[in-house]
Design an enzyme around this catalytic site. Sequence first.
Site, mmCIF file in Angstrom:
data_model
loop_
_atom_site.group_PDB
_atom_site.id
_atom_site.type_symbol
_atom_site.label_atom_id
_atom_site.label_comp_id
_atom_site.label_asym_id
_atom_site.label_seq_id
_atom_site.Cartn_x
_atom_site.Cartn_y
_atom_site.Cartn_z
ATOM 1 N N GLY A 173 9.175 38.710 -13.492
ATOM 2 C CA GLY A 173 8.810 39.962 -12.847
ATOM 3 C C GLY A 173 9.673 41.143 -13.236
ATOM 4 O O GLY A 173 9.530 42.228 -12.677
ATOM 5 N N LYS A 222 15.201 59.071 -17.856
ATOM 6 C CA LYS A 222 16.412 59.060 -17.022
ATOM 7 C C LYS A 222 17.546 59.825 -17.707
ATOM 8 O O LYS A 222 18.315 60.538 -17.045
ATOM 9 C CB LYS A 222 16.822 57.616 -16.739
ATOM 10 C CG LYS A 222 15.807 56.860 -15.891
ATOM 11 C CD LYS A 222 16.124 55.379 -15.817
ATOM 12 C CE LYS A 222 15.097 54.643 -14.968
ATOM 13 N NZ LYS A 222 15.318 53.173 -14.936
#
Length: 430
Positions: A189, A207
């Site tokens: 995941g 970012k």
Amino acid sequence: MTDGRPLKVALLGCGVVGSQVARLVTTHAADLAARVGAPVELAGVAVRRPGRLREGVLSELITTDAQGLVSRSDIDVVVEVIGGIEPARSLISTAFENGASVVTANKALLAEDGPSLYAAADKYGADLYFEAAVAGAIPLLRPLRESLAGDSVNRVLGIVNGTTNFILDRMDTSGAGYYEALEEATALGYAEADPTADVEGFDAAAKAAILAGIAFHTRVRLDDVHREGITEVTASDIASARRMGCTVKLLAICERAADGRSVTARVHPAMIPLTHPLASVREAYNAVFVEADSAGSLMFYGQGAGGVPTASAILGDLVAACRNKVSGARGPGESAYTMLPVSPMGDVVTRFHISLDVADKPGVLSQVAAVFADHGVSIDTVRQQGKDGEASLVVVTHRAPDAALTATVETLRGLDTVRGVASIMRVEGE
């Protein structure tokens, strides 16, 4: 001022992060009221698929009319966790127009259109908070724009994408190839079904743009950030790094020029020494170094993604926005007074690790060395291995401009004795 009435929060999105935000607002209601100075209530949750079960969220709060929700005059704060550019940008603009403050985790939108969002917030007297947009639960942006407001930040260096850090860590510690490590990251995941944004460096670049803008009080857009992903990193690169006493990390690097007249922002894989603190950042964790004139070197470390960690950062921003509503205050706005230009990647000076496939015959090394010398790139070390007429030549340079190295490589590609350039990787953190 709220005159004692509850502060109403609209939530846009109720997926992995949004569902945890809804849960925390509900389960921590008493603590939030004490910290804010007024009750904080979830007034509506906008979703695309209303039929899906959302544990802990009252069905009467669910709506598919996001525009209608953010247009309500009684909404004090809008929390946006749907991501992407549209409809997020339009919804946030509407929220500001109706006097609501906004808390968002939308790194892509901030990197593309941050100045416009700041301007809209200022125009309508609202706040814009986005701590969760860069490093999940790690408190990073607030220290940069508030705690270090009286200092001069010169460099921000870090690991800001957990998926790529997990993949590179697995390649280093288990000997897995890139695709094997990606498959494991997907199964656990850590990687999306389409991992492009992570593995090609888009997420980290957004970012980096945000970090550079705040750190250097200037405007840096996503297009200003040099970006390289990790898809070309091979087991041979990892092995070469290990022989040098290094490991490979995807780094976001934002720097102010020595003369203070420009900045650079870049994202790319790099070799860093095992002695560097970032080398020990494992799994899907994030870590960021900040170097400032007076404060020196600071390191921020923690979980950079995930529903609960990201929700924690959002709740911190929500408390700040709600407190401002109660007191009639305003949070920090855009600080871009320096308006420094962003220098091209060619101006960046660093060390390089170059792996060449060459003919195994006398004179090759001197020919290759001459090309480096012609372009003003000084060689630090050379390692050569040969067998059956083929050889690999690994060159590690001293610090040199990126443009000079690019020109060197182009010339090397034209040599008859150079069969191919297997890899080029920068060496940082020394």
